[in-house]
Write a protein that holds these residues in place. Sequence first.
Motif, mmCIF file in Angstrom:
data_model
loop_
_atom_site.group_PDB
_atom_site.id
_atom_site.type_symbol
_atom_site.label_atom_id
_atom_site.label_comp_id
_atom_site.label_asym_id
_atom_site.label_seq_id
_atom_site.Cartn_x
_atom_site.Cartn_y
_atom_site.Cartn_z
ATOM 1 N N ARG A 1 10.272 -13.172 8.236
ATOM 2 C CA ARG A 1 9.220 -12.354 7.631
ATOM 3 C C ARG A 1 9.235 -11.000 8.313
ATOM 4 O O ARG A 1 9.542 -10.900 9.503
ATOM 5 N N ALA A 2 8.845 -9.980 7.569
ATOM 6 C CA ALA A 2 8.790 -8.639 8.159
ATOM 7 C C ALA A 2 7.835 -7.768 7.357
ATOM 8 O O ALA A 2 7.555 -8.036 6.187
ATOM 9 N N THR A 3 7.349 -6.727 8.010
ATOM 10 C CA THR A 3 6.624 -5.655 7.333
ATOM 11 C C THR A 3 7.229 -4.343 7.808
ATOM 12 O O THR A 3 7.744 -4.252 8.926
ATOM 13 N N GLY A 4 7.183 -3.355 6.943
ATOM 14 C CA GLY A 4 7.752 -2.064 7.302
ATOM 15 C C GLY A 4 7.271 -0.961 6.387
ATOM 16 O O GLY A 4 6.554 -1.202 5.414
ATOM 17 N N THR A 5 7.689 0.243 6.735
ATOM 18 C CA THR A 5 7.295 1.428 5.986
ATOM 19 C C THR A 5 8.533 2.186 5.540
ATOM 20 O O THR A 5 9.449 2.425 6.334
ATOM 21 N N CYS A 6 8.534 2.548 4.274
ATOM 22 C CA CYS A 6 9.588 3.386 3.707
ATOM 23 C C CYS A 6 8.958 4.694 3.248
ATOM 24 O O CYS A 6 7.760 4.768 3.012
ATOM 25 N N VAL A 7 9.796 5.710 3.121
ATOM 26 C CA VAL A 7 9.325 7.034 2.733
ATOM 27 C C VAL A 7 10.213 7.576 1.615
ATOM 28 O O VAL A 7 11.438 7.489 1.694
ATOM 29 N N THR A 8 9.572 8.110 0.601
ATOM 30 C CA THR A 8 10.284 8.864 -0.437
ATOM 31 C C THR A 8 9.740 10.286 -0.379
ATOM 32 O O THR A 8 8.562 10.513 -0.699
ATOM 33 N N PRO A 9 10.563 11.253 0.061
ATOM 34 C CA PRO A 9 10.080 12.627 0.119
ATOM 35 C C PRO A 9 9.514 13.076 -1.222
ATOM 36 O O PRO A 9 10.000 12.671 -2.288
ATOM 37 N N LYS A 10 8.459 13.863 -1.176
ATOM 38 C CA LYS A 10 7.756 14.298 -2.393
ATOM 39 C C LYS A 10 8.713 14.915 -3.401
ATOM 40 O O LYS A 10 8.615 14.635 -4.605
ATOM 41 N N ASN A 11 9.650 15.753 -2.933
ATOM 42 C CA ASN A 11 10.562 16.421 -3.855
ATOM 43 C C ASN A 11 11.587 15.471 -4.485
ATOM 44 O O ASN A 11 12.301 15.859 -5.415
ATOM 45 N N CYS A 12 11.656 14.214 -4.012
ATOM 46 C CA CYS A 12 12.570 13.228 -4.582
ATOM 47 C C CYS A 12 11.857 12.258 -5.524
ATOM 48 O O CYS A 12 12.512 11.489 -6.221
ATOM 49 N N GLN A 13 10.528 12.264 -5.535
ATOM 50 C CA GLN A 13 9.781 11.357 -6.380
ATOM 51 C C GLN A 13 9.839 11.826 -7.819
ATOM 52 O O GLN A 13 9.472 12.952 -8.130
ATOM 53 N N ARG A 14 10.334 10.973 -8.705
ATOM 54 C CA ARG A 14 10.444 11.320 -10.123
ATOM 55 C C ARG A 14 9.424 10.596 -10.978
ATOM 56 O O ARG A 14 9.359 10.820 -12.180
ATOM 57 N N LYS A 15 8.633 9.712 -10.413
ATOM 58 C CA LYS A 15 7.673 8.948 -11.209
ATOM 59 C C LYS A 15 6.284 9.184 -10.682
ATOM 60 O O LYS A 15 6.045 9.473 -9.553
ATOM 61 N N SER B 1 0.859 -1.187 0.000
ATOM 62 C CA SER B 1 0.000 0.000 0.000
ATOM 63 C C SER B 1 0.890 1.229 0.000
ATOM 64 O O SER B 1 2.081 1.157 0.306
ATOM 65 N N GLU B 2 0.308 2.358 -0.373
ATOM 66 C CA GLU B 2 1.104 3.582 -0.423
ATOM 67 C C GLU B 2 0.266 4.809 -0.119
ATOM 68 O O GLU B 2 -0.933 4.835 -0.365
ATOM 69 N N GLY B 3 0.937 5.805 0.442
ATOM 70 C CA GLY B 3 0.352 7.108 0.674
ATOM 71 C C GLY B 3 1.075 8.118 -0.206
ATOM 72 O O GLY B 3 1.706 7.748 -1.200
ATOM 73 N N ASN B 4 1.018 9.403 0.151
ATOM 74 C CA ASN B 4 1.712 10.432 -0.632
ATOM 75 C C ASN B 4 3.210 10.196 -0.690
ATOM 76 O O ASN B 4 3.827 10.329 -1.735
ATOM 77 N N THR B 5 3.794 9.881 0.454
ATOM 78 C CA THR B 5 5.240 9.654 0.513
ATOM 79 C C THR B 5 5.595 8.303 1.110
ATOM 80 O O THR B 5 6.728 7.853 0.960
ATOM 81 N N SER B 6 4.666 7.651 1.791
ATOM 82 C CA SER B 6 4.965 6.382 2.460
ATOM 83 C C SER B 6 4.625 5.185 1.578
ATOM 84 O O SER B 6 3.699 5.229 0.771
ATOM 85 N N ARG B 7 5.415 4.128 1.746
ATOM 86 C CA ARG B 7 5.225 2.871 1.020
ATOM 87 C C ARG B 7 5.271 1.745 2.039
ATOM 88 O O ARG B 7 6.311 1.480 2.638
ATOM 89 N N LYS B 8 4.147 1.080 2.251
ATOM 90 C CA LYS B 8 4.088 -0.064 3.155
ATOM 91 C C LYS B 8 4.552 -1.293 2.380
ATOM 92 O O LYS B 8 4.095 -1.531 1.258
ATOM 93 N N MET B 9 5.479 -2.060 2.978
ATOM 94 C CA MET B 9 6.059 -3.210 2.292
ATOM 95 C C MET B 9 6.004 -4.446 3.168
ATOM 96 O O MET B 9 5.988 -4.347 4.395
ATOM 97 N N LYS B 10 5.993 -5.610 2.500
ATOM 98 C CA LYS B 10 6.140 -6.862 3.231
ATOM 99 C C LYS B 10 7.287 -7.642 2.605
ATOM 100 O O LYS B 10 7.532 -7.544 1.395
ATOM 101 N N PHE B 11 7.985 -8.397 3.449
ATOM 102 C CA PHE B 11 9.202 -9.096 3.051
ATOM 103 C C PHE B 11 9.167 -10.539 3.541
ATOM 104 O O PHE B 11 8.551 -10.841 4.556
ATOM 105 N N GLU B 12 9.880 -11.393 2.817
ATOM 106 C CA GLU B 12 10.065 -12.764 3.253
ATOM 107 C C GLU B 12 11.428 -13.241 2.768
ATOM 108 O O GLU B 12 11.822 -12.971 1.635
ATOM 109 N N ALA B 13 12.137 -13.949 3.636
ATOM 110 C CA ALA B 13 13.415 -14.563 3.275
ATOM 111 C C ALA B 13 13.271 -16.070 3.411
ATOM 112 O O ALA B 13 12.754 -16.561 4.424
ATOM 113 N N ARG B 14 13.714 -16.784 2.383
ATOM 114 C CA ARG B 14 13.620 -18.239 2.361
ATOM 115 C C ARG B 14 14.978 -18.858 2.070
ATOM 116 O O ARG B 14 15.712 -18.370 1.208
#
Length: 129
Positions: A115-129, A77-90
Amino acid sequence: MTQYKSTIRLRMSSHDAHYGGNLVDGARMLQLFGDVATELLIQRDGDEGLFKAYDMVEFMAPVYAGDYIEATGEIVSEGNTSRKMKFEARKIIAPRPDISASAADVLAEPIVVCRATGTCVTPKNCQRK
């Protein structure tokens, strides 16, 4: 929402072993998840962004030097600058020192090690896409 997914595979080396019995520190899995998150943010935003927080981390099986680990992640899922992620290592390949120093088996069923879940942020002024 576009699906953003990433996978990396690598072999845990003797340099990754931190404890007796060639046991790899669980923090190594989190480092792999950080690399996966970076790729996901570059795919999504054209920028490496920043890892803000892990919401949940679950270590499920030991990892040893010589194991091959596949770490995957996706943006769920994503917001304006946040990106919720889920991870798994096998664990996908395990060494077989009982047979010889160079023997290894591809596992018929990968073993989920973390397994993990976390949130990353890309500041608005750094988003190019």
